[in-house]
Design a protein around this motif. Structure first.
Motif, mmCIF file in Angstrom:
data_model
loop_
_atom_site.group_PDB
_atom_site.id
_atom_site.type_symbol
_atom_site.label_atom_id
_atom_site.label_comp_id
_atom_site.label_asym_id
_atom_site.label_seq_id
_atom_site.Cartn_x
_atom_site.Cartn_y
_atom_site.Cartn_z
ATOM 1 N N ALA A 13 -6.588 22.373 25.626
ATOM 2 C CA ALA A 13 -5.772 21.948 26.984
ATOM 3 C C ALA A 13 -5.967 20.383 27.263
ATOM 4 C CB ALA A 13 -6.156 22.488 28.229
ATOM 5 N N ILE A 14 -7.232 19.809 27.058
ATOM 6 C CA ILE A 14 -7.448 18.439 27.107
ATOM 7 C C ILE A 14 -6.265 17.582 26.123
ATOM 8 C CG2 ILE A 14 -8.826 16.358 26.883
ATOM 9 C CD1 ILE A 14 -10.991 18.534 27.889
ATOM 10 N N ILE A 15 -6.357 17.978 24.965
ATOM 11 C CA ILE A 15 -5.401 17.571 23.951
ATOM 12 C C ILE A 15 -3.986 17.463 24.343
ATOM 13 C CG2 ILE A 15 -4.951 17.330 21.400
ATOM 14 C CD1 ILE A 15 -7.971 16.362 22.224
ATOM 15 N N ARG A 16 -3.916 18.608 24.751
ATOM 16 C CA ARG A 16 -2.349 18.949 25.178
ATOM 17 C C ARG A 16 -1.938 17.865 26.040
ATOM 18 N NH1 ARG A 16 0.371 24.742 25.072
ATOM 19 N NH2 ARG A 16 -0.295 24.586 23.061
ATOM 20 N N PHE A 17 -2.733 17.856 27.214
ATOM 21 C CA PHE A 17 -2.419 17.051 28.307
ATOM 22 C C PHE A 17 -2.269 15.649 27.933
ATOM 23 C CE2 PHE A 17 -4.713 13.836 30.904
ATOM 24 C CZ PHE A 17 -3.717 13.795 32.233
ATOM 25 N N ILE A 18 -3.133 15.072 26.966
ATOM 26 C CA ILE A 18 -2.988 13.541 26.476
ATOM 27 C C ILE A 18 -1.394 13.578 25.606
ATOM 28 C CG2 ILE A 18 -3.604 12.046 24.684
ATOM 29 C CD1 ILE A 18 -6.549 13.171 25.185
ATOM 30 N N HIS A 19 -1.190 14.523 24.824
ATOM 31 C CA HIS A 19 0.053 14.223 24.127
ATOM 32 C C HIS A 19 1.408 14.548 25.198
ATOM 33 C CE1 HIS A 19 -1.226 13.628 20.280
ATOM 34 N NE2 HIS A 19 -2.277 14.443 20.251
ATOM 35 N N THR A 20 1.182 15.601 25.933
ATOM 36 C CA THR A 20 2.101 15.647 27.066
ATOM 37 C C THR A 20 2.242 14.560 28.044
ATOM 38 O OG1 THR A 20 1.633 18.028 26.987
ATOM 39 C CG2 THR A 20 3.100 17.345 29.040
ATOM 40 N N TYR A 21 1.257 13.716 28.400
ATOM 41 C CA TYR A 21 1.411 12.630 29.282
ATOM 42 C C TYR A 21 2.256 11.590 28.583
ATOM 43 C CZ TYR A 21 -0.161 9.864 33.122
ATOM 44 O OH TYR A 21 -0.143 9.070 34.364
ATOM 45 N N PHE A 22 2.013 11.300 27.309
ATOM 46 C CA PHE A 22 2.613 10.274 26.572
ATOM 47 C C PHE A 22 4.057 10.888 26.244
ATOM 48 C CE2 PHE A 22 -1.638 9.038 25.899
ATOM 49 C CZ PHE A 22 -1.543 7.488 25.728
ATOM 50 N N ARG A 23 4.397 12.029 25.978
ATOM 51 C CA ARG A 23 5.663 12.461 25.826
ATOM 52 C C ARG A 23 6.485 12.327 26.963
ATOM 53 N NH1 ARG A 23 4.526 17.556 24.615
ATOM 54 N NH2 ARG A 23 5.623 18.567 26.364
ATOM 55 N N TYR A 24 5.905 12.574 28.239
ATOM 56 C CA TYR A 24 6.553 12.453 29.413
ATOM 57 C C TYR A 24 6.917 11.143 29.789
ATOM 58 C CZ TYR A 24 5.940 17.212 31.428
ATOM 59 O OH TYR A 24 5.884 18.503 31.637
ATOM 60 N N ALA A 25 5.985 10.155 29.173
ATOM 61 C CA ALA A 25 6.306 8.856 29.460
ATOM 62 C C ALA A 25 7.478 8.347 28.392
ATOM 63 C CB ALA A 25 5.067 7.818 28.993
ATOM 64 N N LEU A 26 7.422 8.705 27.167
ATOM 65 C CA LEU A 26 8.568 8.344 26.524
ATOM 66 C C LEU A 26 9.983 8.789 26.855
ATOM 67 C CD1 LEU A 26 6.333 8.738 23.056
ATOM 68 C CD2 LEU A 26 7.678 6.745 23.868
ATOM 69 N N ALA A 27 9.813 10.112 27.437
ATOM 70 C CA ALA A 27 11.090 10.567 27.916
ATOM 71 C C ALA A 27 11.867 10.294 29.364
ATOM 72 C CB ALA A 27 10.943 12.177 28.168
#
Length: 142
Positions: A13-27
């Motif tokens: 979940a922590i790894i997914r949080f990191i990737h999701t946070y960055f994906r949201y920023a890019l989107a």
């Protein structure tokens, strides 16, 4: 974010949080820029400071809970302080995004991958527990 983390726990979940946070920023880069403008303003605006501080506490607390679940599952070193490292991870993610906000040429995919790998290594490392830094004597801070 809750939806993306719903079926995971602990280190995953922590790894997914990191990737999701960055994906949201890019989107939605405009939303990230607005967020960092508001958080910067909160440093000098008491009316914003409480709200942003609470948002930060909630985000760090959510990460701390994920660290605790990883510790219970044996994925994360038990000597890691969940509260401290929850705050560190949130700060690291926000800090990287704030650099990207002023320099969009930064490769967020690469940064997210490097960060996720580093977080895994840190959270599994027995020697990553807190090493106290001496505190300044009262009244010496500018």
């Amino acid at each position: 974010m809750q939806k993306e983390l719903a079926e995971t726990s602990g280190l995953d979940a922590i790894i997914r949080f990191i990737h999701t946070y960055f994906r949201y920023a890019l989107a939605a880069p405009g939303k990230r820029r607005a967020f960092f403008m508001i958080t910067s303003e909160a440093a000098v605006s008491p009316s914003l400071q409480k709200s942003i501080a609470e948002l930060t506490r909630v985000g760090a607390s959510n990460l701390s809970q994920l660290i605790r679940s990883g510790q219970r599952a044996g994925e994360i070193e038990p000597l890691i302080d969940p509260d401290t490292f929850g705050t560190l991870i949130l700060g690291w993610v926000r800090g990287a995004i704030s650099l990207w906000v002023v320099d969009p040429e930064l490769d967020l995919h690469r940064i997210a991958s490097a960060m996720a790998g580093s977080v895994v290594r840190i959270l599994r490392d027995r020697d990553a527990g807190l090493q106290e830094i001496p505190r300044e004597p009262a009244g010496t801070r500018e």
